[in-house]
Design an enzyme around this catalytic site. Structure first.
Site, PDB file in Angstrom:
ATOM      1  N   HIS A   1      -7.098  -3.302   5.493  1.00  0.00           N
ATOM      2  CA  HIS A   1      -6.641  -1.958   5.246  1.00  0.00           C
ATOM      3  C   HIS A   1      -7.440  -1.031   4.164  1.00  0.00           C
ATOM      4  O   HIS A   1      -7.916  -0.006   4.351  1.00  0.00           O
ATOM      5  CB  HIS A   1      -5.348  -2.051   4.724  1.00  0.00           C
ATOM      6  CG  HIS A   1      -4.762  -0.891   4.092  1.00  0.00           C
ATOM      7  ND1 HIS A   1      -4.864  -0.283   2.842  1.00  0.00           N
ATOM      8  CD2 HIS A   1      -3.845   0.103   4.629  1.00  0.00           C
ATOM      9  CE1 HIS A   1      -4.409   0.744   2.555  1.00  0.00           C
ATOM     10  NE2 HIS A   1      -3.622   1.032   3.639  1.00  0.00           N
ATOM     11  N   ASN A   2      -7.712  -1.742   3.059  1.00  0.00           N
ATOM     12  CA  ASN A   2      -8.549  -0.996   1.979  1.00  0.00           C
ATOM     13  C   ASN A   2     -10.004  -0.560   2.622  1.00  0.00           C
ATOM     14  O   ASN A   2     -10.453   0.481   2.375  1.00  0.00           O
ATOM     15  CB  ASN A   2      -8.501  -1.825   0.778  1.00  0.00           C
ATOM     16  CG  ASN A   2      -7.396  -1.589  -0.076  1.00  0.00           C
ATOM     17  OD1 ASN A   2      -6.082  -1.353   0.685  1.00  0.00           O
ATOM     18  ND2 ASN A   2      -7.458  -1.823  -1.479  1.00  0.00           N
TER      19      ASN A   2
ATOM     20  N   LYS B   1      -4.420  -6.455   3.925  1.00  0.00           N
ATOM     21  CA  LYS B   1      -4.512  -5.691   3.007  1.00  0.00           C
ATOM     22  C   LYS B   1      -5.952  -5.084   2.762  1.00  0.00           C
ATOM     23  O   LYS B   1      -6.297  -3.903   2.377  1.00  0.00           O
ATOM     24  CB  LYS B   1      -3.545  -6.028   1.764  1.00  0.00           C
ATOM     25  CG  LYS B   1      -3.864  -4.894   0.562  1.00  0.00           C
ATOM     26  CD  LYS B   1      -3.137  -3.586   1.003  1.00  0.00           C
ATOM     27  CE  LYS B   1      -3.138  -2.736  -0.056  1.00  0.00           C
ATOM     28  NZ  LYS B   1      -3.847  -2.292  -0.949  1.00  0.00           N
TER      29      LYS B   1
ATOM     30  N   SER C   1       1.014  -1.000   0.090  1.00  0.00           N
ATOM     31  CA  SER C   1       0.001  -0.014   0.029  1.00  0.00           C
ATOM     32  C   SER C   1       0.926   1.342  -0.113  1.00  0.00           C
ATOM     33  O   SER C   1       1.842   1.206   0.549  1.00  0.00           O
ATOM     34  CB  SER C   1      -0.932   0.057   1.166  1.00  0.00           C
ATOM     35  OG  SER C   1      -1.699   1.189   1.345  1.00  0.00           O
TER      36      SER C   1
ATOM     37  N   GLU D   1      -9.763   2.059   4.656  1.00  0.00           N
ATOM     38  CA  GLU D   1      -9.660   3.120   3.948  1.00  0.00           C
ATOM     39  C   GLU D   1     -10.867   3.848   3.275  1.00  0.00           C
ATOM     40  O   GLU D   1     -10.842   5.012   3.301  1.00  0.00           O
ATOM     41  CB  GLU D   1      -8.530   2.808   2.606  1.00  0.00           C
ATOM     42  CG  GLU D   1      -8.327   3.839   1.549  1.00  0.00           C
ATOM     43  CD  GLU D   1      -7.622   3.094   0.313  1.00  0.00           C
ATOM     44  OE1 GLU D   1      -6.512   2.660   0.550  1.00  0.00           O
ATOM     45  OE2 GLU D   1      -7.912   3.205  -0.920  1.00  0.00           O
TER      46      GLU D   1
HETATM   47  C1  6PG Z   1      -3.384   1.447  -1.262  1.00  0.00           C
HETATM   48  C2  6PG Z   1      -4.748   1.543  -1.973  1.00  0.00           C
HETATM   49  C3  6PG Z   1      -4.897   0.937  -3.501  1.00  0.00           C
HETATM   50  C4  6PG Z   1      -6.293   0.917  -3.869  1.00  0.00           C
HETATM   51  C5  6PG Z   1      -6.896   2.200  -4.389  1.00  0.00           C
HETATM   52  C6  6PG Z   1      -8.170   2.158  -5.328  1.00  0.00           C
HETATM   53  O1  6PG Z   1      -3.389   0.682  -0.232  1.00  0.00           O
HETATM   54  O2  6PG Z   1      -2.333   1.865  -1.995  1.00  0.00           O
HETATM   55  O3  6PG Z   1      -5.708   0.746  -1.203  1.00  0.00           O
HETATM   56  O4  6PG Z   1      -4.464  -0.362  -3.003  1.00  0.00           O
HETATM   57  O5  6PG Z   1      -6.660  -0.038  -4.891  1.00  0.00           O
HETATM   58  O6  6PG Z   1      -6.911   3.143  -3.451  1.00  0.00           O
HETATM   59  O7  6PG Z   1      -9.154   1.665  -4.420  1.00  0.00           O
HETATM   60  P1  6PG Z   1     -10.598   2.031  -4.931  1.00  0.00           P
HETATM   61  O8  6PG Z   1     -10.589   2.124  -6.521  1.00  0.00           O
HETATM   62  O9  6PG Z   1     -11.438   0.743  -4.666  1.00  0.00           O
HETATM   63  O10 6PG Z   1     -11.135   3.294  -4.149  1.00  0.00           O
END
Ligand code: 6PG
Length: 484
Positions: free
Chosen positions: A188-189, A185, A130, A192
């Site tokens: 994590h997302n 991960k 990430s 996010e």
């Molecule tokens: C990271 C992000 C990345 C993710 C994008 C797009 O950890 O660097 O989580 O892996 O793929 O942020 O995510 P979305 O298109 O689903 O918003």
């Protein structure tokens, strides 16, 4: 004869290229391959020029250029391409060599691939990476899992290129067996998604209810970024607020309000439903993106469905401080839910997850990096078996202090018709979690009434199930008692 490379990397899209440059800058020799081989040549002629990077034009050439045990990392699109690359690599590799997938792969795919690759005598690592473009180049957060014997082989490279926290500890450690790295991960997302949704709700309230301009909000986010909410996402929001389009007006206001998503948040929500974990905030964050995406339908609905007239009465400064409290408290709930999901998955899949270690891995480099993760690390260092983050003394006190403002923000948003799905679901979870008594007794009565699904009684030992003939017309036969 040319020296053999320390690692090979397949896939020269932006993340792949940047990881290669990062590895090279830390003293590793890297061989690279890309399916469209012209990309290899372009890379070598431009960003990789003069660097200790070896271009190859076939998988065989890539594999032959590597020091043994070989380490081959794929930075390619998740899905079928990964399977196809594994199939092509396996016959070229020897016992003990390692295949690494650094993409955003769904963890069940990694579980399956670990088994497959191990059955061929090779090792497999599914690793979350990430931090986006910049993180890949300057120091990402790396979450590897899979074949445990592979860890000592990849550790020196991964920990060298990872982001570091203040004391120099790398934001990369072994997560666990099988799909554990990609699972963490995925969470994590999901988190996010939740963090981003919370910030957008704060923005919505400040913009529409308080009438703040983008420049004023820039100042608010700037201040918040020096306090508890200090994080990468607060920081970029601060900068987005200040960013002007060519005509000098804030660019953010010209962007269509229709959110995209690549699916990792959705996977997190689905996994939570599968494991029976109330991951309500991330769920709302995913659904909010879905609601935003029916833009045309919303435009039509806005002409037919009315809401209250926006009116703010009160002290703006105090209310902005309330929004900060609401954001922080809801964020704590979101992480508590995300950690509960990891805990349940660890039990289910027999992973020995190090929760403090995960907070540390997320402390730097990744998209959700924040000062707050240091507090989570402290909580798990103190109590590695903590049932729920909300039960840690620091978080108990913080949520208690933030509670009044959190409730005021939701009340004002609801009164004024501003949707706050993430901030409010967090409060509902908090209120539910802290309730000794919930109305599920009535729910059990209803289930037993219409379906003879049985219930337990407060005045009898747990595990004893009862059925009542509620109407006098039903029988005494109960349905089987099982829970999914
Ligand atoms: C990271 C992000 C990345 C993710 C994008 C797009 O950890 O660097 O989580 O892996 O793929 O942020 O995510 P979305 O298109 O689903 O918003």
């Amino acid at each position: 004869m040319q020296k053999l490379s320390d690692i090979g990397l397949i896939g020269l899209a932006v993340m792949g290229e940047n990881l290669v440059l990062n590895m090279e800058s830390k003293g590793f020799q890297v061989s690279v391959f890309n399916r469209s081989t012209s990309k290899v040549d372009d890379f070598l002629a431009a960003r990789a020029k003069g660097k200790n990077i070896m271009g190859t034009h076939s998988l065989k050439e890539l594999v032959d250029s590597l020091e043994r045990p070989r380490k081959v990392m794929m930075m390619i699109k998740a899905g079928g391409a990964v399977d196809a690359t594994i199939d092509a690599l396996v016959p070229l590799l020897d016992k003990g060599d390692v295949i690494i997938d650094g993409g955003n792969t769904h963890y069940p795919d990694t579980e399956r691939r670990v088994k497959l690759v191990e059955s061929k005598g090779l090792l497999y690592v599914g690793s979350g990476v990430s931090g986006g473009e910049e993180g890949a180049l300057l120091g990402p957060s790396i979450m590897p899992g899979g074949s445990k014997q592979a860890w000592p082989l990849v550790q020196p490279i991964f920990q060298a290129i990872a982001a570091k926290v203040e004391d120099g500890t790398p934001c990369c450690d072994w997560v666990g067996e099988s799909g554990a790295g990609h699972f963490v991960k995925m969470v994590h997302n999901g988190i996010e998604y939740g963090d981003m949704q919370l910030i957008t709700e704060a923005y919505h309230i400040m913009k529409d209810l308080l009438g703040l301009s983008a420049d004023e909000m820039h100042e608010v986010f700037k201040e918040w970024n020096t306090q508890e909410l200090d994080s990468y996402l607060t920081e970029i929001t601060r900068d987005i607020m200040a960013f002007k389009d060519e005509d000098g007006s804030p660019l953010v206001e010209k962007i269509l309000d229709k959110a995209g998503q690549k699916g990792t948040g959705k996977w997190t929500g689905i996994t939570a439903l599968d494991l029976g974990v109330p991951l309500t905030l991330i769920g709302e964050a995913v659904f909010s993106r879905c609601l935003s995406s029916v833009k045309d339908e919303r435009v039509e609905a806005s002409k037919l469905l009315s809401g209250p007239k926006l009116e703010f009465k009160g002290d703006k400064k105090q209310f902005i401080s309330d929004i900060k409290d609401a954001l922080y408290a809801a964020k704590i709930v979101s992480y508590a839910q995300g950690y509960a999901l990891m805990k349940t998955a660890a039990d289910e899949f027999a992973w020995d997850l190090n929760y403090g270690g995960i907070a540390l891995m997320w402390r730097g480099g990744c998209i959700i990096r924040s000062a707050f993760l240091g507090k989570i690390k402290e909580a798990y260092d103190k109590e590695p078996k903590l049932t729920n983050l909300l039960l840690d003394p620091y978080f108990i006190e913080t949520v208690n202090n933030a509670q009044a403002g959190w409730r005021r923000v939701i009340a004002a948003a609801v009164t004024n018709g501003i949707p706050v799905p993430a901030i409010s679901t967090a409060l509902s979870y908090f209120d539910g979690y802290r309730s000794e008594q919930l109305p599920a007794n009535l729910l059990q009565a209803q289930r037993d009434y219409f379906g003879a699904h049985t219930y337990e009684r407060v005045d009898k030992p747990r595990g004893e199930f009862f059925h009542t003939n509620w109407t006098g017309r039903g029988g005494d036969t109960a349905s089987t008692t099982y829970n999914v």
